[in-house]
Write an enzyme that holds these catalytic residues in place. Structure first.
Site, mmCIF file in Angstrom:
data_model
loop_
_atom_site.group_PDB
_atom_site.id
_atom_site.type_symbol
_atom_site.label_atom_id
_atom_site.label_comp_id
_atom_site.label_asym_id
_atom_site.label_seq_id
_atom_site.Cartn_x
_atom_site.Cartn_y
_atom_site.Cartn_z
ATOM 1 N N ARG A 78 -4.393 -58.106 -12.322
ATOM 2 C CA ARG A 78 -5.425 -57.601 -11.397
ATOM 3 C C ARG A 78 -4.944 -57.755 -9.972
ATOM 4 O O ARG A 78 -3.889 -58.322 -9.712
ATOM 5 C CB ARG A 78 -6.684 -58.437 -11.564
ATOM 6 C CG ARG A 78 -6.380 -59.910 -11.323
ATOM 7 C CD ARG A 78 -7.616 -60.784 -11.315
ATOM 8 N NE ARG A 78 -7.275 -62.170 -11.561
ATOM 9 C CZ ARG A 78 -6.889 -63.038 -10.638
ATOM 10 N NH1 ARG A 78 -6.778 -62.659 -9.382
ATOM 11 N NH2 ARG A 78 -6.580 -64.281 -10.958
ATOM 12 N N GLU A 98 1.790 -78.319 -21.973
ATOM 13 C CA GLU A 98 3.023 -78.153 -21.208
ATOM 14 C C GLU A 98 3.382 -79.485 -20.573
ATOM 15 O O GLU A 98 2.507 -80.322 -20.335
ATOM 16 C CB GLU A 98 2.814 -77.149 -20.053
ATOM 17 C CG GLU A 98 3.037 -75.714 -20.424
ATOM 18 C CD GLU A 98 2.788 -74.751 -19.259
ATOM 19 O OE1 GLU A 98 2.525 -75.207 -18.124
ATOM 20 O OE2 GLU A 98 2.846 -73.547 -19.505
HETATM 21 P P1 ADP Z 1 -6.111 -65.855 -7.567
HETATM 22 O O1 ADP Z 1 -4.906 -66.160 -8.378
HETATM 23 O O2 ADP Z 1 -6.246 -64.430 -7.147
HETATM 24 O O3 ADP Z 1 -6.361 -66.812 -6.471
HETATM 25 P P2 ADP Z 1 -7.913 -67.302 -9.241
HETATM 26 O O4 ADP Z 1 -7.384 -67.432 -10.625
HETATM 27 O O5 ADP Z 1 -7.877 -68.476 -8.330
HETATM 28 O O6 ADP Z 1 -7.290 -66.000 -8.576
HETATM 29 O O7 ADP Z 1 -9.413 -66.792 -9.398
HETATM 30 C C1 ADP Z 1 -10.014 -65.989 -8.449
HETATM 31 C C2 ADP Z 1 -10.954 -66.775 -7.552
HETATM 32 O O8 ADP Z 1 -11.942 -65.923 -7.060
HETATM 33 C C3 ADP Z 1 -11.703 -67.865 -8.289
HETATM 34 O O9 ADP Z 1 -12.000 -68.875 -7.365
HETATM 35 C C4 ADP Z 1 -12.967 -67.176 -8.731
HETATM 36 O O10 ADP Z 1 -13.981 -68.082 -9.007
HETATM 37 C C5 ADP Z 1 -13.216 -66.364 -7.481
HETATM 38 N N1 ADP Z 1 -14.002 -65.157 -7.669
HETATM 39 C C6 ADP Z 1 -14.117 -64.428 -8.755
HETATM 40 N N2 ADP Z 1 -14.886 -63.371 -8.552
HETATM 41 C C7 ADP Z 1 -15.275 -63.425 -7.275
HETATM 42 C C8 ADP Z 1 -16.065 -62.587 -6.442
HETATM 43 N N3 ADP Z 1 -16.591 -61.476 -6.874
HETATM 44 N N4 ADP Z 1 -16.259 -62.935 -5.168
HETATM 45 C C9 ADP Z 1 -15.699 -64.048 -4.684
HETATM 46 N N5 ADP Z 1 -14.934 -64.866 -5.423
HETATM 47 C C10 ADP Z 1 -14.717 -64.561 -6.695
HETATM 48 P P1 ADP Z 2 -4.844 -70.483 -13.808
HETATM 49 O O1 ADP Z 2 -5.008 -69.425 -14.832
HETATM 50 O O2 ADP Z 2 -5.974 -71.416 -13.770
HETATM 51 O O3 ADP Z 2 -4.476 -69.903 -12.495
HETATM 52 P P2 ADP Z 2 -2.064 -71.381 -13.956
HETATM 53 O O4 ADP Z 2 -1.262 -71.570 -15.186
HETATM 54 O O5 ADP Z 2 -1.738 -70.213 -13.104
HETATM 55 O O6 ADP Z 2 -3.609 -71.363 -14.343
HETATM 56 O O7 ADP Z 2 -1.939 -72.708 -13.103
HETATM 57 C C1 ADP Z 2 -2.710 -72.940 -11.952
HETATM 58 C C2 ADP Z 2 -2.108 -74.086 -11.164
HETATM 59 O O8 ADP Z 2 -2.033 -75.274 -11.969
HETATM 60 C C3 ADP Z 2 -0.690 -73.868 -10.696
HETATM 61 O O9 ADP Z 2 -0.623 -73.180 -9.489
HETATM 62 C C4 ADP Z 2 -0.172 -75.282 -10.566
HETATM 63 O O10 ADP Z 2 -0.624 -75.873 -9.375
HETATM 64 C C5 ADP Z 2 -0.836 -75.982 -11.717
HETATM 65 N N1 ADP Z 2 0.016 -75.990 -12.919
HETATM 66 C C6 ADP Z 2 -0.016 -75.119 -13.961
HETATM 67 N N2 ADP Z 2 0.893 -75.443 -14.896
HETATM 68 C C7 ADP Z 2 1.523 -76.553 -14.454
HETATM 69 C C8 ADP Z 2 2.548 -77.408 -14.981
HETATM 70 N N3 ADP Z 2 3.103 -77.193 -16.159
HETATM 71 N N4 ADP Z 2 2.936 -78.460 -14.229
HETATM 72 C C9 ADP Z 2 2.360 -78.717 -13.024
HETATM 73 N N5 ADP Z 2 1.388 -77.973 -12.495
HETATM 74 C C10 ADP Z 2 0.961 -76.903 -13.184
#
Ligand code: ADP
Ligand code: ADP
Ligand code: MG
Length: 488
Positions: free
Chosen positions: A291, A199
């Site tokens: 979720r 991207e």
């Molecule tokens: P969100 O979008 O809800 O913030 P993330 O994509 O950042 O979710 O992922 C969830 C976060 O929670 C990650 O930092 C992951 O490593 C963490 N995580 C996953 N399972 C657990 C758990 N059982 N307890 C605490 N943290 C967790």
């Molecule tokens: P994840 O599954 O790890 O949560 P996301 O696609 O939701 O992945 O992206 C997580 C973070 O990475 C976003 O909140 C943003 O800060 C950054 N990010 C993702 N895509 C882009 C992009 N195309 N340009 C800039 N930052 C991005």
């Protein structure tokens, strides 16, 4: 309604789900690894079952074991929390096959929405804006070609990604081959799928996401937005609702887009559509999180809706009780993720036994944590140990309340990110709402406490003690000295 629900998770989110079940009169079963034998949440369930050794692969990720335990316990529903198996279509399917209700979306919706490439394709096919990119696995030369047309920086992303892993920003051509190899191998080891796509890297956007609820009978509502721009390594550290960058018209447009996405993938239960928002108010669809999110409490605080109870009600086949216009967010809520990390040494994980913990309380303050004295923070799981949430009628007051609550927070035994949050919430730019996803990296430097002020406070405290022990106690209370107040 269900008779017994098994919680296939640990820590604060397990406790959160157990609490909802208690209030709904549903019996509960917890599962735990050997590392969590004495965890607080285990003691809060009606029954608890050992899963296996500490590593998640041998415990919280064991679909077969969890289903076997659920059958033995005669649970009729399973809540996966977040992380672990929460976005695993096979787990959702295994529950269904065993005749147990999965509190989450059906396997097909997880597959369609959970893969970032599939989700992009679906968005593109339906006129939903996405960041410019290639919605397929890319080779090095294709990525280089894309960068030539759209200019650096670009972002390599794992199709199966989550939690900010499997992502690499590439700022010039020589960096590309290595970044692609790294992103791909990280994706393979973290998600079992090496597929990487590309991207355009948007500079300094905001991360704004929309919470949705779908009852699987055609009704979908959105519960407004959460801004999660305060991130470190693409991982959220602070979330708030509403976003200072979203007005009613934009909220309406983003909310309707999220509802459209939910309908397109046949979504059921709670989910989140994530977007990037640029400085001109354009938003781009990123992904669907199929979720409950870590940051769901901020939405609960502004809407008054218990999201976990709603998830359970939907899984049990109930209809959504409100229409869109009946959902009226109020005030402002902020969440700080408190991690067992040393913010002044590169956020290095800090492990150990909790010698003592004092959680903040008071009006409109919520703490979601599984910490109790003698809890162990281990290397096996995520470093997040607590979530602190503050609500107030407006953002400025919510920030003041957050600072007040952070000052009450004491954790002894591990280092935490509490002092980092204290500095952040007092930062002028944060207070002005001038934030973006690279704010922490480019504009904010946590500074270690210490130096002259601490030395002066210590010296004053020692002198105070010397004088107190030398002279008789005072008969009447004296006003608190500035030194003493500082020390406290
Ligand atoms: P969100 O979008 O809800 O913030 P993330 O994509 O950042 O979710 O992922 C969830 C976060 O929670 C990650 O930092 C992951 O490593 C963490 N995580 C996953 N399972 C657990 C758990 N059982 N307890 C605490 N943290 C967790
Ligand atoms: P994840 O599954 O790890 O949560 P996301 O696609 O939701 O992945 O992206 C997580 C973070 O990475 C976003 O909140 C943003 O800060 C950054 N990010 C993702 N895509 C882009 C992009 N195309 N340009 C800039 N930052 C991005
Ligand atoms: Mg995401």
């Amino acid at each position: 309604m269900f008779r017994k629900l098994l919680v296939a998770n640990r820590g604060e989110i397990a406790l959160r789900v157990l609490r909802a079940c208690r209030e709904m009169g549903i019996a509960t079963a917890a599962v735990y690894s050997e590392a969590d034998r004495w965890a607080h949440y285990v003691s809060q369930a009606d029954e608890a079952h050992l899963l296996g050794p500490p590593p998640a692969r041998e415990s919280y990720l064991r679909i077969d074991r969890i289903i076997e335990i659920a059958k033995k316990a005669r649970a009729d529903a399973i809540h996966p929390g977040y992380g672990f198996l929460a976005e695993n279509a096979d787990f959702s399917k295994a529950c269904g096959d065993a005749g147990i209700r999965f509190v989450g979306p059906p396997p097909d919706a997880i597959r369609r929405a959970g893969n970032k490439i599939e989700a992009r394709k679906m968005a593109e096919a339906n006129g939903i804006p996405v960041v410019p990119g290639l919605s397929r696995a890319v080779t090095e030369s294709e990525a280089a070609d894309f960068a030539r047309r759209h200019r650096f920086p670009i972002l390599l992303k794992a199709a199966g990604g989550g939690g900010g892993r499997g992502m690499r920003v590439v700022r010039d051509a020589p960096e590309l081959p290595r970044a692609l190899r790294e992103a791909s191998s990280e994706a393979q080891s973290a998600f079992g799928d090496p597929t990487v796509f590309v991207e355009k890297y948007v500079e300094k956007p905001r991360h704004v996401e929309i919470q949705i609820l779908a009852d699987g009978r055609g009704a979908v509502v959105h519960l407004g937005e959460r801004e999660c721009s305060i991130q470190r390594r693409h991982q959220k550290l602070v979330e708030e609702s509403p976003s200072v960058a979203v007005d009613d018209a934009l909220r309406e447009r983003m909310g309707e887009t999220a509802k459209k996405i939910a309908k397109l993938v046949g979504y059921r239960n709670a989910g989140t559509c994530e977007f990037l928002l640029d400085a001109k108010g354009n938003f781009f669809f990123l992904e669907v999180n199929t979720r409950l999110q870590v940051e769901h409490p901020v939405t609960e605080m502004v809407t008054g809706i218990d999201l976990v109870k709603q998830q359970i009600a939907i899984a049990a086949g109930e209809r959504l009780p409100w229409k869109q216009e009946e959902i009226r967010p109020r005030g402002h809520a902020i969440e700080a993720r408190i991690c067992a990390e040393d913010p002044f040494h590169g956020f290095a994980p800090s492990i150990g036994e909790i010698a003592g913990v004092r959680c903040p309380a008071g009006p409109f303050v919520r703490v979601d944590t599984d910490l109790v004295p003698r809890s162990r923070v281990s290397v096996y799981y995520d470093s997040m140990i607590a979530k602190l949430i503050a609500w107030a009628p407006d953002r400025a007051q919510a920030i003041e309340r957050m600072v007040r609550a952070l000052r009450e927070f004491k954790v002894v035994g591990v280092r935490t990110t509490v002092p980092f949050h204290l500095q952040l919430f007092q930062d002028r730019r944060f207070r002005a709402g001038r934030i973006h996803t690279r704010f922490l990296e480019t504009e904010f430097e946590p500074r270690p406490p210490g130096g002259a002020l601490d030395a002066a406070v210590l010296a004053a405290a020692l002198e105070f003690r010397r004088r107190e022990s030398a002279t008789p106690r005072y008969a009447s209370p004296r006003p608190l000295s500035a030194w003493k107040r500082e020390l406290r």
